[in-house]
Design an enzyme around this catalytic site. Sequence first.
Site, PDB file in Angstrom:
ATOM      1  N   GLU A 507      -2.162  -2.318  -2.491  1.00 34.32           N
ATOM      2  CA  GLU A 507      -1.161  -3.180  -3.136  1.00 34.32           C
ATOM      3  C   GLU A 507      -1.746  -4.508  -3.596  1.00 34.32           C
ATOM      4  OE1 GLU A 507       2.195  -3.416  -0.528  1.00 34.32           O
ATOM      5  OE2 GLU A 507       2.741  -1.323  -0.880  1.00 34.32           O
ATOM      6  N   LYS A 619      -6.230  -4.328  -0.099  1.00 35.74           N
ATOM      7  CA  LYS A 619      -5.346  -4.482   1.059  1.00 35.74           C
ATOM      8  C   LYS A 619      -5.574  -3.342   2.050  1.00 35.74           C
ATOM      9  CE  LYS A 619      -0.430  -5.018   2.186  1.00 35.74           C
ATOM     10  NZ  LYS A 619       0.926  -4.773   1.698  1.00 35.74           N
TER      11      LYS A 619
HETATM   12  C1  BGC Z   1       1.771  -1.208   2.921  1.00 33.57           C
HETATM   13  C2  BGC Z   1       2.409   0.067   2.439  1.00 33.57           C
HETATM   14  C3  BGC Z   1       3.340   0.593   3.493  1.00 33.57           C
HETATM   15  C4  BGC Z   1       4.354  -0.462   3.895  1.00 33.57           C
HETATM   16  C5  BGC Z   1       5.251  -0.023   5.016  1.00 33.57           C
HETATM   17  C6  BGC Z   1       2.853  -2.190   3.311  1.00 33.57           C
HETATM   18  O1  BGC Z   1       2.276  -3.345   3.833  1.00 33.57           O
HETATM   19  O2  BGC Z   1       0.959  -1.790   1.935  1.00 33.57           O
HETATM   20  O3  BGC Z   1       1.414   1.013   2.146  1.00 33.57           O
HETATM   21  O4  BGC Z   1       3.994   1.714   3.023  1.00 33.57           O
HETATM   22  O5  BGC Z   1       3.664  -1.609   4.318  1.00 33.57           O
HETATM   23  O6  BGC Z   1       4.526   0.264   6.168  1.00 33.57           O
END
Ligand code: BGC
Length: 798
Positions: A507, A619
């Site tokens: 992300e 990330k």
């Molecule tokens: C992550 C996602 C994940 C979400 C819920 C986020 O910080 O980047 O990949 O699905 O958290 O756990």
Amino acid sequence: MIRHETLNPPPHIYPVNPWKIIETAFYPRFLAQTETIFSVGNGYLGFRGNFEEGRPTVQNGTFINGFHETWPIVYGETAFGFAQTGQTMLNVPDAKVVKLYVDDEPFYLPTAMLQIYERTLDMQSGTLDREVLWETPSGKRVLIESRRLVSLSQRHLAAISFQVTVLNDHAPVVICSEIVGDQPNQSGDKDPRQSKGFIHNPWITEDHYGRKNRLMLSHRVKNSGMVLACGADHHIETECEYSRSSSCDGVYGKVEFSVDARMGKPIQIFKYVAYHTSRGGASPQELCERCERTLDRALKLGFSSLVKEQRTFLDDFWQRADIEIEGDPEKNTRSAGEMQQALRWNLFQILQACARAEGTGIPAKGLTGQTYEGHYFWDTEIYVLPFLTYTTPRIARNLLRFRHSMLDRARKRAREVNQVGALFPWRTINGEEASAYYAAGTAQYHINADIMFALRKYAEITDDKSLLFNEGAEMLVETARLWLDLGFYSERQGGCFCIHSVTGPDEYTTVVNNNAFTNLMARENLWHAAQTVQFMRENFAEHYANLVHRTGLAEKEDQHWQEAADRMFIPYDEELRIHPQDDSFLDREVWDLKKTPKSHFPLLLYYHPLVIYRHQVIKQADVVLAMFLLGDEFTREQKHRNFDYYDPLTTGDSSLSACIQAIVAAEIGDEEKAVKYARYAVLMDLADVGGNVKDGCHIASMGGTWMVAVYGFAGMRDFGGNISFDPRLPEMLKSMRFALTLRGQRLEVKITHEKTQYTLGGGDRLQVTHQGEELTLSIGETIERPNRPPPIPEGHEK
Ligand code: BGC
């Protein structure tokens, strides 16, 4: 990149114990964390580890999976197709409160003189026990012994046993058992991961009454229209004289026992609690009646029978799901002991997040906190389903069927974003997209492929054709349609099928062209859909006809999917000999992680997204994750080179990363990193590696720790349903054993440094591969093979 430094669970709080988490003293400083650590739940209902007396608390939390309020998402600037409706899992009425007064003094931990304090979460019995010896200011020594459970076998039921004994005197004792409605909801303005909440009071009071020992209240939720009833009943056992009174208004109910406590005579209260909920179809009265029935049955059964049932449920679970590790007594046994404890606790928390999640998903934090608003993400399919598929396929099936129940809304969502087929929501409770930040939300189209990936594994490992040909095939058709529509054949890329403007798992890099993970997973999704449809057409005419009926599948559709998959563009850089994360990733400036102050992690809380997006900084595992999931599509050399390139750029700001990095490090023979990342993953919550365990458990990472053991250290791979092992037990461990359920058969695996033993504990015949050698096991048979030493990592050859 390894940033975190504190990795040991505070040993004075949780001494190493293979089956228990024990808090040996009351530490107010750790209150928020322990509220999460000592959570109990069954996947339908969850209690945070708040004390019976209701105070002190940081977040008092009682959650019901999927029970939520909706609210309009307000954008400063909106655009076509943005998600419209926020969804937040609610903090429901709290029925775990049992207050105690001796000589009219309240029992309150922070000020109480404590001679004994011990709280234990027992993962074999599924109970949370506490023993406290309190000396009141007037010198009375009061022993308080309590036990709490959320029943795994009776979905709607929780129970508390609360026993008070005044050891050295007589005293007036009041035990006040409550249900407290109108609980606050978490609201984090600064941290985007926390629940946003809403400002209105979501509750409309419906039926409520108090009759003798019984309390009942019911509510309707304003916008979502969901309905809840919560009831409690009590049974008291004591030789002391007592009287009882009760009352219940719309938001608060209590049953109060006033007891003339005699010296050394225990007063024991059993509190049974029932929750029933509906999406709106059942009336509050009907739900109150259901609570009545649950409570009647619980009273009849009695507390000790519930404890027995709980144990039986867990015996069965551990028999299928346990991973036993043994440390080397000459090397670090303490850390192996910690790993064992944390690993079991992780698996236990997963069970508590989903055992009875029937008709719902698994929230990112399970039922231990409101962060991420109780939403379901890809976490379930990619991180938790492998564990469930191999140990508890019943739950895996329920979760996949639940995804299918969202299909119509996913079809609608695809239309809203101008595509055909179906697009599953990036985050949701009720099936509608709830992500208000499209760049890191809706743009993660890979969710479609993730769900289909999990379906494939499930179908291969369980051989559940019924799910594959019905719910599965329908989802395959619609997701394949989406991919075909989303991508295009690009002349500039030699006619390859390209997918643009998407976000991969990382992300910190958003809305990019040809994210390698997405393209690889979409290709897998398209192939899988084409193969399944062709197979059904040729072999299961009736199922195929049904599928055509449900999806309007046209004659040549699967050929188009096949072609798009065959011609999928997979980015590859000839010079660096790596897979770029996307078309432009390598053109970006590399973020200097070494110069970034420790206090500025996670980056998302300290830098504007655009600053992050214009850098090479990750990330969470992205290409590295693809190398694990689709490992047979990469060469060994590519795995090395990709890992070496991406690992130093990975912040691990998401808890979903360390486990994957550990697995790939183990595969390429980098034991040091494998062990380091494995420890991060396994201890993520018990040692509070991410610093936010107070907000709830990281369920995906917990599922990841099972994968670290089985895919990482045992080196299992399951491409095409063929099970192979290439064990890589790290030096710190002496042995590891676990069991897998494969097509209804039980495979037991025991690994030491020297050899691996495979036993077919139940079933008929099973083929597995050990370091390239095929083995056929018959029922009851054990085959043992020596382990070849792991390969020497590149660049370390003599
Ligand atoms: C992550 C996602 C994940 C979400 C819920 C986020 O910080 O980047 O990949 O699905 O958290 O756990």
